[in-house]
Design an enzyme around this catalytic site. Structure first.
Site, PDB file in Angstrom:
ATOM      1  N   SER A 115     -46.977  -9.402 -39.010  1.00 45.62           N
ATOM      2  CA  SER A 115     -46.808 -10.401 -40.088  1.00 45.62           C
ATOM      3  C   SER A 115     -47.089 -10.012 -41.827  1.00 45.62           C
ATOM      4  CB  SER A 115     -48.350 -11.380 -39.651  1.00 45.62           C
ATOM      5  OG  SER A 115     -48.521 -12.184 -40.827  1.00 45.62           O
ATOM      6  N   TYR A 138     -43.230 -13.289 -45.387  1.00 42.77           N
ATOM      7  CA  TYR A 138     -43.270 -14.349 -46.287  1.00 42.77           C
ATOM      8  C   TYR A 138     -43.275 -14.088 -47.881  1.00 42.77           C
ATOM      9  CZ  TYR A 138     -45.756 -17.217 -42.254  1.00 42.77           C
ATOM     10  OH  TYR A 138     -46.122 -17.816 -40.962  1.00 42.77           O
ATOM     11  N   THR A 164     -38.850 -15.568 -41.597  1.00 40.27           N
ATOM     12  CA  THR A 164     -39.506 -17.055 -41.098  1.00 40.27           C
ATOM     13  C   THR A 164     -39.474 -17.935 -41.785  1.00 40.27           C
ATOM     14  OG1 THR A 164     -41.608 -15.500 -39.929  1.00 40.27           O
ATOM     15  CG2 THR A 164     -41.904 -18.074 -39.639  1.00 40.27           C
ATOM     16  N   LYS A 262     -36.138 -16.283 -38.002  1.00 35.12           N
ATOM     17  CA  LYS A 262     -37.085 -17.082 -36.599  1.00 35.12           C
ATOM     18  C   LYS A 262     -37.292 -18.131 -37.016  1.00 35.12           C
ATOM     19  CE  LYS A 262     -42.203 -16.223 -35.219  1.00 35.12           C
ATOM     20  NZ  LYS A 262     -42.828 -16.907 -35.676  1.00 35.12           N
ATOM     21  N   HIS A 286     -42.763 -21.809 -34.017  1.00 33.13           N
ATOM     22  CA  HIS A 286     -44.030 -21.298 -34.634  1.00 33.13           C
ATOM     23  C   HIS A 286     -45.287 -22.029 -33.738  1.00 33.13           C
ATOM     24  CE1 HIS A 286     -44.813 -19.442 -38.652  1.00 33.13           C
ATOM     25  NE2 HIS A 286     -46.245 -19.908 -38.564  1.00 33.13           N
TER      26      HIS A 286
HETATM   27  C1  LIG Z   1     -52.826 -17.360 -34.099  1.00 31.10           C
HETATM   28  C2  LIG Z   1     -51.175 -17.256 -35.089  1.00 31.10           C
HETATM   29  C3  LIG Z   1     -51.073 -16.719 -36.500  1.00 31.10           C
HETATM   30  C4  LIG Z   1     -49.437 -16.435 -36.284  1.00 31.10           C
HETATM   31  N1  LIG Z   1     -49.157 -16.165 -37.755  1.00 31.10           N
HETATM   32  C5  LIG Z   1     -47.988 -16.389 -37.315  1.00 31.10           C
HETATM   33  C6  LIG Z   1     -47.254 -15.502 -39.197  1.00 31.10           C
HETATM   34  O1  LIG Z   1     -47.724 -14.560 -39.667  1.00 31.10           O
HETATM   35  N2  LIG Z   1     -44.919 -15.239 -39.358  1.00 31.10           N
HETATM   36  C7  LIG Z   1     -44.908 -16.060 -38.584  1.00 31.10           C
HETATM   37  O2  LIG Z   1     -43.815 -15.882 -38.448  1.00 31.10           O
HETATM   38  N3  LIG Z   1     -45.099 -16.399 -37.050  1.00 31.10           N
HETATM   39  C8  LIG Z   1     -46.552 -16.253 -36.753  1.00 31.10           C
HETATM   40  N4  LIG Z   1     -47.064 -17.261 -35.791  1.00 31.10           N
HETATM   41  C9  LIG Z   1     -46.198 -17.618 -34.723  1.00 31.10           C
HETATM   42  C10 LIG Z   1     -46.076 -16.684 -33.343  1.00 31.10           C
HETATM   43  O3  LIG Z   1     -44.740 -15.254 -33.635  1.00 31.10           O
HETATM   44  C11 LIG Z   1     -44.784 -17.000 -32.606  1.00 31.10           C
HETATM   45  O4  LIG Z   1     -43.764 -17.555 -32.865  1.00 31.10           O
HETATM   46  C12 LIG Z   1     -45.989 -18.147 -31.471  1.00 31.10           C
HETATM   47  O5  LIG Z   1     -47.512 -17.659 -31.728  1.00 31.10           O
HETATM   48  C13 LIG Z   1     -45.497 -18.388 -30.380  1.00 31.10           C
HETATM   49  O6  LIG Z   1     -45.818 -18.821 -29.466  1.00 31.10           O
HETATM   50  P1  LIG Z   1     -46.530 -18.577 -28.315  1.00 31.10           P
HETATM   51  O7  LIG Z   1     -48.231 -18.284 -28.886  1.00 31.10           O
HETATM   52  O8  LIG Z   1     -47.130 -19.765 -27.514  1.00 31.10           O
HETATM   53  O9  LIG Z   1     -46.249 -17.211 -27.608  1.00 31.10           O
HETATM   54  C14 LIG Z   1     -48.708 -17.146 -35.463  1.00 31.10           C
HETATM   55  C15 LIG Z   1     -49.376 -17.904 -33.726  1.00 31.10           C
HETATM   56  C16 LIG Z   1     -50.417 -18.320 -33.983  1.00 31.10           C
HETATM   57  C17 LIG Z   1     -50.635 -18.093 -32.474  1.00 31.10           C
END
Ligand SMILES: Cc1cc2nc3c(=O)[nH]c(=O)nc-3n(C[C@H](O)[C@H](O)[C@H](O)COP(=O)(O)O)c2cc1C
Length: 395
Positions: A115, A138, A164, A262, A286
Site C-alpha cells: 500500500s 494513491y 486503486t 483495483k 475495498h
Molecule cells: C485495514 C485495511 C487497510 C486497507 N488499506 C488499503 C490500501 O491502503 N490500499 C488499497 O488499495 N486497499 C486497501 N485495503 C483494501 C484491501 O486491499 C482489500 O481490497 C480488502 O481488504 C479485501 O477484503 P478482505 O479484507 O475481506 O479480504 C485495506 C483493507 C483493510 C482491511
C-alpha cells in the site's frame, strides 16, 4: 511468546481464530480500523455471505496423487492462488508491518502488494521478499510525490503497479471516530485522554509500538521540501487524491510495466480498463470499507469476467476467510484472489509468524478442497464445480 505458541496449538485452526488473537492483542481503535467497514457494514458482511451462497458440485471416486496449486498471474508463477492485498497502516498493527508480510508472502511462494500508506520504506519491503511485489498507488501528497514513489518502486524492482479507483473520498468507517482514531494519531495529548485507558489495557501492543518509535511516517510519500508525510494527514489527503481515467494516461507515461486497476464492480468499468490498457483488473469493493451497499465481490465477479472476455486477467478480493472461498472465486473466473484481513489478522496477532500461519491455513484449505472436489489442479477448476443461486443470473 504466548501468541507464537498459540499459533502452533490447536487454538488456531482457521482465520477466525487469528482474528480473535488479533482482537486480544490490539487496542480497540486499531482492531476496529482493521476489522471494520463503512457505514452499516452491509457490504462487509455480504462479501463473506456471498461465498456461503455458492455450493460445490464435487466429483466422487477420484484419486488424486499430486494436487497442483500453482497459478500464473501477470507472468509470475505463484505457488497457490492467493496474493496479499495492500493493507494501509500495517505497521500500526505490528512493528514488522509491511516488511513482515512481504517476507511471509515471498517465503510461501506468492506475491505481496504494498500500500502507499506504508510505514516502511518500499525498498526495504521489496528486499524482504523473494516473490513478486507490486506497488499500490494513491496519488497522496500530489503528483510530484507520486512520481518520486513510482521512480523508487521501478528502481527497487516492483513488477506491477496497482491503481486503486474506489477511493474518491475515504469511506465513513463509523467505528473509527467512535474510537478516537484521529485523536490518537494526532499530536494533541489532551485530545487523546479519553482513549488512553483502552491503550493501556493492551501493554504488549503498547510496548512494541513505543519501541518501534510510535506513530510511523509514510515513508514513500515524500512531500517536496518537507520529507515523508505524517500519518494523520491521510484521510483529508485522500479526498484530494481521486484518480480518474485521464490520470491513468499520465501514470502510463511514468510506468512502463503492467498496470492493474483495483476497485471495479461492473462490466462497463472493466471494459473501460481494458480500453485504457490495463493488464489486469481486481474486482474489489475495498473489503466493504468504501461505498456501503455495493454488491459483494463474488457476485460481481462473473459480470466482469464476461465483459473482459479473456482479454486481460481478472483478480478479485473481499470476504475471503477460507481456502474454499478461494476455490469458489477461481471456479467463477478469477485468476487469483487477494486476501486482506485474512492475513492482517495474523500480522496483528503475531507479526511475520502470524502472516505465515494465515497463509499456511489457506493453502492447506485449498489443497483439501481440491481433493474433496475430485479436481487435480487449480488450473482445472471451472464453473462445473460450483452452483450459484438462480437470482444471481437475474439482473
Ligand atoms: C485495514 C485495511 C487497510 C486497507 N488499506 C488499503 C490500501 O491502503 N490500499 C488499497 O488499495 N486497499 C486497501 N485495503 C483494501 C484491501 O486491499 C482489500 O481490497 C480488502 O481488504 C479485501 O477484503 P478482505 O479484507 O475481506 O479480504 C485495506 C483493507 C483493510 C482491511
Amino acid at each position: 511468546m504466548a501468541a507464537n505458541r498459540a499459533l502452533r496449538s490447536s487454538q488456531v485452526v482457521n482465520i477466525e481464530d487469528l482474528r480473535q488473537l488479533a482482537q486480544r492483542r490490539l487496542p480497540k481503535s486499531v482492531f476496529d480500523y482493521l476489522d471494520g467497514g463503512a457505514e452499516a457494514e452491509v457490504t462487509l458482511a455480504e462479501n463473506c455471505r456471498a461465498f456461503r451462497e455458492v455450493t460445490f458440485r464435487p466429483r466422487g471416486a477420484v484419486a488424486i496423487a499430486n494436487c497442483d496449486l500453482k497459478t500464473r498471474v501477470l507472468g509470475h508463477e505463484l505457488s497457490f492462488p492467493a496474493m496479499l492485498a495492500p493493507v494501509g497502516y500495517s505497521r500500526l498493527m505490528h512493528p514488522g508491518g509491511e516488511v513482515a508480510a512481504a517476507r511471509a508472502a515471498g517465503l510461501a511462494g506468492t506475491g505481496y502488494i504494498l500500500s502507499t500508506i506504508s510505514g516502511h520504506k518500499l525498498e526495504d519491503v521489496k528486499a524482504a521478499s523473494q516473490g513478486p511485489v507490486w506497488y499500490q498507488l494513491y496519488v497522496l501528497g500530489g503528483r510530484e510525490a507520486a512520481e518520486g514513489a513510482l521512480d523508487r518502486a521501478r528502481r527497487a524492482g516492483f513488477s506491477a503497479l496497482v491503481i486503486t479507483v474506489d477511493t474518491p473520498v475515504a469511506g465513513m468507517r463509523e467505528r473509527d471516530p467512535r474510537n478516537g482514531m484521529k485523536e490518537l494519531l494526532g499530536t494533541s495529548l489532551f485530545a487523546r485522554i479519553p482513549y488512553v485507558p483502552n491503550i493501556l489495557a493492551h501493554p504488549g501492543w503498547l510496548a512494541s509500538f513505543l519501541l518501534d518509535g510510535g506513530v510511523p511516517k509514510l515513508e514513500n510519500i515524500v512531500l517536496p521540501g518537507k520529507g515523508p508525510m505524517e500519518l494523520i494527514d491521510v484521510a483529508s489527503a485522500l479526498s484530494k487524491a481521486v484518480v480518474t481515467w485521464e490520470d491513468l494516461r499520465w501514470i502510463r507515461e511514468l510506468w512502463s510495466g503492467p498496470i492493474v486497476v483495483k476497485g471495479l464492480l461492473t462490466g462497463e468499468d472493466a471494459r473501460r480498463a481494458v480500453a485504457e490498457g490495463a493488464a489486469a483488473v481486481i474486482v474489489s469493493n475495498h473489503g466493504g470499507r468504501q461505498l456501503d451497499s455495493v454488491s459483494p465481490t463474488l457476485r460481481a465477479l462473473p459480470e466482469v469476467v464476461a465483459a473482459v472476455n479473456g482479454q486481460i486477467e481478472v483478480l478479485m478480493d473481499g470476504g475471503v476467510r477460507r481456502g474454499s472461498d478461494i476455490v469458489k472465486a477461481i471456479c467463477l473466473g478469477a485468476r487469483t484472489v487477494l486476501v486482506g484481513r485474512a492475513y492482517a489478522y495474523g500480522l496483528a496477532a503475531a507479526g511475520h509468524a502470524g502472516v505465515a500461519r494465515s497463509i499456511e491455513i489457506l493453502r492447506a484449505d485449498v489443497e483439501r478442497t481440491l481433493r474433496l472436489l475430485g479436481c487435480p489442479s487449480v488450473a482445472a477448476l471451472d464453473r462445473s464445480y460450483v452452483e450459484t443461486p438462480h437470482v444471481w443470473s437475474v439482473r
